[in-house]
Scaffold this active site. Structure first.
Site, PDB file in Angstrom:
ATOM      1  N   ASP A 372       0.851  -1.192   0.000  1.00 11.67           N
ATOM      2  CA  ASP A 372       0.000   0.000   0.000  1.00 11.67           C
ATOM      3  C   ASP A 372       0.889   1.245   0.000  1.00 11.67           C
ATOM      4  O   ASP A 372       2.107   1.152   0.189  1.00 11.67           O
ATOM      5  CB  ASP A 372      -0.863  -0.059   1.273  1.00 11.67           C
ATOM      6  CG  ASP A 372      -1.909   1.046   1.324  1.00 11.67           C
ATOM      7  OD1 ASP A 372      -2.279   1.586   0.260  1.00 11.67           O
ATOM      8  OD2 ASP A 372      -2.356   1.368   2.443  1.00 11.67           O
ATOM      9  N   GLU A 375       2.738   5.029  -3.876  1.00 14.43           N
ATOM     10  CA  GLU A 375       2.765   6.026  -4.977  1.00 14.43           C
ATOM     11  C   GLU A 375       4.098   6.757  -5.042  1.00 14.43           C
ATOM     12  O   GLU A 375       4.468   7.167  -6.155  1.00 14.43           O
ATOM     13  CB  GLU A 375       1.600   7.002  -4.800  1.00 14.43           C
ATOM     14  CG  GLU A 375       0.237   6.375  -5.078  1.00 14.43           C
ATOM     15  CD  GLU A 375      -0.235   5.434  -3.970  1.00 14.43           C
ATOM     16  OE1 GLU A 375       0.232   5.615  -2.833  1.00 14.43           O
ATOM     17  OE2 GLU A 375      -1.029   4.531  -4.239  1.00 14.43           O
ATOM     18  N   ASP A 451      -8.893   3.256  -2.725  1.00 15.59           N
ATOM     19  CA  ASP A 451      -9.899   3.641  -1.729  1.00 15.59           C
ATOM     20  C   ASP A 451     -11.215   4.096  -2.334  1.00 15.59           C
ATOM     21  O   ASP A 451     -11.518   5.289  -2.367  1.00 15.59           O
ATOM     22  CB  ASP A 451      -9.316   4.751  -0.857  1.00 15.59           C
ATOM     23  CG  ASP A 451      -8.082   4.281  -0.122  1.00 15.59           C
ATOM     24  OD1 ASP A 451      -7.993   3.070   0.169  1.00 15.59           O
ATOM     25  OD2 ASP A 451      -7.199   5.110   0.158  1.00 15.59           O
TER      26      ASP A 451
HETATM   27  O1  MIG Z   1      -3.808   6.087   4.501  1.00 12.60           O
HETATM   28  O2  MIG Z   1      -3.538   0.881   5.674  1.00 12.60           O
HETATM   29  O3  MIG Z   1      -5.851   1.967   0.315  1.00 12.60           O
HETATM   30  O4  MIG Z   1      -6.784  -0.204   1.771  1.00 12.60           O
HETATM   31  O5  MIG Z   1      -6.774   0.013   4.562  1.00 12.60           O
HETATM   32  C1  MIG Z   1      -4.612   4.959   4.341  1.00 12.60           C
HETATM   33  C2  MIG Z   1      -4.698   1.606   5.801  1.00 12.60           C
HETATM   34  C3  MIG Z   1      -3.728   3.755   4.200  1.00 12.60           C
HETATM   35  C4  MIG Z   1      -4.939   2.918   2.284  1.00 12.60           C
HETATM   36  C5  MIG Z   1      -5.361   1.673   1.583  1.00 12.60           C
HETATM   37  C6  MIG Z   1      -6.376   0.962   2.410  1.00 12.60           C
HETATM   38  C7  MIG Z   1      -5.803   0.630   3.769  1.00 12.60           C
HETATM   39  C8  MIG Z   1      -5.320   1.910   4.462  1.00 12.60           C
HETATM   40  N1  MIG Z   1      -4.371   2.612   3.611  1.00 12.60           N
END
Ligand code: MIG
Length: 757
Positions: A372, A375, A451
């Site tokens: 996650d 980016e 998200d």
């Molecule tokens: O700033 O890890 O897209 O699936 O549950 C949010 C927490 C960070 C974004 C991900 C989401 C995940 C969440 N993350």
């Protein structure tokens, strides 16, 4: 002047050079530069140029399938197929701006560009690519947002007779105007780097996708059990809660293969740590889950907490592994752990190190990794991503701006993870799930669309997004079922689960602070209806696994827009709310509340209602009832589709496969079987059984042949659908009495069935 080069030609124009380089008869690279050098490709490109037959006369270059006419002065090209039909023509080429304008000639639609919100057909729209933690800036995804988590600078131009793809191999921020500003002008460009693109031609869109995935690579065959249902939440906070979920799945008889741990399993959000208070005896917990048939996936974010003594941070610091700021100091941003630094995955050494860090978690029994925030997200900046003026160093020690590497970052992390995990367990197929991606990332990781929100609009929007991702080389995809942000409700979850059952990645997930969203959270009816579709998913596991095999071999995605197989029917070019799941299954989800009926477009041919076996003649719209416990699904006559016996998790029981033969057309299907987990299939340990159905006026014949026998064949049955009551069924010369279900045991696999109409 046009000069022959090793794999093509080099042309000197007034303002620079154009290198034309062949990757196949129908894949041509157009690489512009000021000095005539060929730019270095991004990691998206998976193959080398090819020495193909080509010729040049004056300003015309020919291959077996293309004719390229060159305006030498301006370095503009017109491309024709061998029938002389104009495929593509430049209006202007601007090396300084790194921008090109092309004429929109016959294209009825533009598709691809990976994960973008909006309608299937991108004609008349513009977009850009800068991997973004969308939620960090916009609370709700919508069609005005251009930059999503991924950058796939690839589009397809489509018509009945002609089709092509253009892949712009540039990792800087890229932008595309597909006839928005001017009706008949398509423009694309980048903020830096080179104008370097690939033109891919074939009449058929499916062949263009095949060629694009030849160029950028295809997904590896995934583990079969990861095609099962997956349950996630931000977060299952401790061992008790997670084990409760596991037990409840089994108690409620909901098939489920994979559970996830989101960021709260870590100690202070430090990657590669486990909070041993909340998740005490972690290894023991994972093995208990495994005993119940669950695979555990944990989240790994790239941001490394700045903390003296934290071994990951220290190792990276010692080895100078982090992204730098413009002054040459380690860049410090902020993510979940607070102040954080970001590994410079551009370097092999860094990727190796990162890969090795997975050793401990794998030792504890963790079977998948969820990447996650890659980016990479950064809370401190206005863009909510690591700033453009930070710097990377490549393996040669050359400095590269983050502006160039940004869009590649998620992919580079996926490479590090995939390769690292594979090195640790060489004979188990890694499961990596990523949010950020670039073209070609399908070679390393599955992808979820980030998200989304628990609103109907996002359920609906997921379909064109999936279809365009599929056309962009990505097959192992899915969205958070039930919606991530905000509170869902029972009806939404029901409908979302129905659609999710036909997406390769089938994962229910929701945000911290929202109400719970597991199948049992909205009462008995919702539980029953979601369970029903999760079970249907397990009926289709082998079928889906075979689709994944197809994706891994030739790049055809599991989720396909209707025009993938009905390109000569323009009606299909703008159908956003239905998709093909493989060639012969048409999925028509309900994506609006209180809606119990919908229009369905059936492409030409004969279609069976999956539920009732009622037959419909296609080439028209029909109206279809869709009670809350159902979703319109149609199967094409001539389809041969394997279905499985349902289990709580893959491997729980002996597998029994039913080969469903839908009469009414000729059909063919090759069933692929292997152990579903190892790389042994690469050494020939797999089985392929080919089924052939021939439907003539008086009789249907169904035959099968084992064409490769390298893995055990499960118990198999054959089911005849659409059988007329008066027909006689003869197998290997003897007339058969069929049961109510019209199934036949076919343990002896070389079958020969005749149906006398
Ligand atoms: O700033 O890890 O897209 O699936 O549950 C949010 C927490 C960070 C974004 C991900 C989401 C995940 C969440 N993350």
């Amino acid at each position: 002047m046009i000069k022959k080069t090793e794999f093509g030609y080099k042309i000197e124009g007034e303002k620079g050079f154009l290198n034309i380089i062949f990757y196949d008869n129908n894949i041509v690279r157009f690489a512009y530069s000021n000095d005539g050098e060929i730019p270095v490709s991004t990691p998206a490109i998976a193959v080398e140029p090819k020495d193909i037959e080509c010729s040049q006369e004056g300003n015309i270059i020919k291959t077996k399938s293309l004719i390229i006419e060159i305006d030498k002065k301006n370095l503009q090209v017109s491309i024709f197929n061998k029938n002389g039909e104009l495929l593509n023509r430049d209006i202007s080429v601007d090396l300084e701006k790194c921008e090109i304008e092309k004429e929109i000639i016959w294209e009825k639609g533009f598709y691809g560009l990976g994960e973008k919100y909006g309608w299937l057909n991108k004609k008349g729209t513009e977009t850009s690519n800068w991997n973004t933690d969308v939620m960090g800036i916009f609370p709700v995804h919508n069609a005005t947002i251009k930059n999503y988590h991924t950058s796939i600078p690839f589009y397809i131009g489509l018509s009945k007779k002609l089709c092509y793809g253009i892949y712009f191999d540039n990792s800087f921020r890229t932008y595309f105007d597909l006839g928005k500003t001017k009706d008949n002008v398509l423009k694309f460009g980048a903020d830096g780097g080179y104008l370097d693109y690939y033109f891919i031609y074939d009449d058929k869109v499916s062949e263009v996708v095949k060629a694009y995935t030849y160029l950028t690579g295809r997904m590896p065959l995934p583990r079969k059990d990861f095609l099962g249902y997956q349950q996630c939440r931000w977060s299952y906070e401790n061992r008790e809660e997670l084990m409760e979920i596991a037990k409840r799945m089994r108690a409620e008889n909901i098939p489920c293969d994979v559970l996830y741990l989101d960021i709260d399993y870590m100690k202070d959000y430090k990657v590669f740590t486990v909070d041993s208070d909340k998740f005490y005896e972690f290894k023991d917990m994972v093995s208990k889950l495994k005993g119940m048939g669950f695979k555990l996936v944990v989240i790994i974010d790239p941001g490394v907490k700045v903390e003296d003594g934290y071994w990951v941070y220290e190792q990276g610091k010692e080895n100078d592994f982090y992204i730098k700021d413009k002054n040459g100091e380690v860049y410090i941003g902020e993510v979940w752990p607070g102040k954080a630094v970001f590994p410079d995955f551009l370097r092999e050494k860094v990727r190796k190190w990162w890969g090795e860090l997975h050793l401990r978690l794998i030792g504890d029994g963790v079977e998948g990794f969820w990447n996650d925030m890659n980016e990479p997200a950064d809370f401190t900046t206005e863009s909510k991503v690591v700033p453009e003026d930070t710097v990377h160093f490549n393996d040669q020690g050359e400095e590269k701006s983050h502006a160039e590497i940004h869009n590649l970052y998620g992919m580079l992390e996926a490479i590090a993870t995939y390769e690292g995990v594979k090195r640790i367990k060489p004979n188990v197929r890694p499961f990596i799930l990523t949010r950020a991606a670039f073209a070609g990332t399908q070679r390393y990781a599955a992808l979820w669309t980030g998200d989304n929100t628990s609103i109907w609009e996002h359920l609906e929007a997921s379909m064109p997004m999936f279809m365009n991702l599929g056309l962009s080389g990505y097959s192992f995809i899915g969205a958070d079922v039930g919606g991530f942000i905000g509170d869902g409700n029972g009806e939404l979850l029901t409908r979302w689960t129905q659609l999710g059952a036909f997406t390769p990645l089938f994962r229910n997930h929701s945000v911290k602070g929202s109400i719970n969203q597991e199948p049992w959270c909205f009462g008995e009816e919702v539980l029953e209806n979601t369970r029903k579709f999760i079970k249907i998913r397990y009926n289709f596991i082998t079928y889906l696994y075979n689709l994944m095999r197809e994706s891994s071999i030739n790049g055809h995605p599991a989720i396909r827009p209707l025009f993938y197989h009905y390109q000569d029917d323009e009606e299909t070019y703008n159908i956003n709310d239905q998709f093909l799941f493989g060639e012969n299954i048409l999925i028509c989800p309900i994506t609006r509340p209180y809606t119990r009926v919908r229009m369905v477009y059936l492409p030409k041919g004969i279609w069976y209602d999956y539920w009732t076996l009622e037959r419909f003649e296609g080439g028209r719209y029909i109206i279809k009832e869709a009670p809350i416990d159902s979703m319109p699904i149609f199967i094409k006559a001539g389809a041969i589709i394997p279905t499985d016996n349902v289990m709580q998790y893959i491997g729980e029981k002996e597998q029994e496969i039913t080969i469903n033969c839908y009469l009414g057309q000729d059909g063919e299907y090759t069933l692929y079987l292997d152990d579903g987990i190892s790389f042994d299939y690469e050494k020939g340990k797999y089985t392929e059984i080919k089924f052939i159905m021939k439907d003539s006026e008086k009789e249907v014949s169904i035959t099968s042949e084992v064409i490769k026998d390298g893995y055990k064949i499960p118990k198999m049955k054959l089911k005849i659908l659409g059988l007329d009551e008066n027909s006689k069924v003869i197998m290997n010369g003897e007339e058969l009495k069929l049961d109510n279900e019209n199934t036949i045991d076919i343990d002896k696999l070389n079958i020969d069935i005749k149906i006398i109409k």
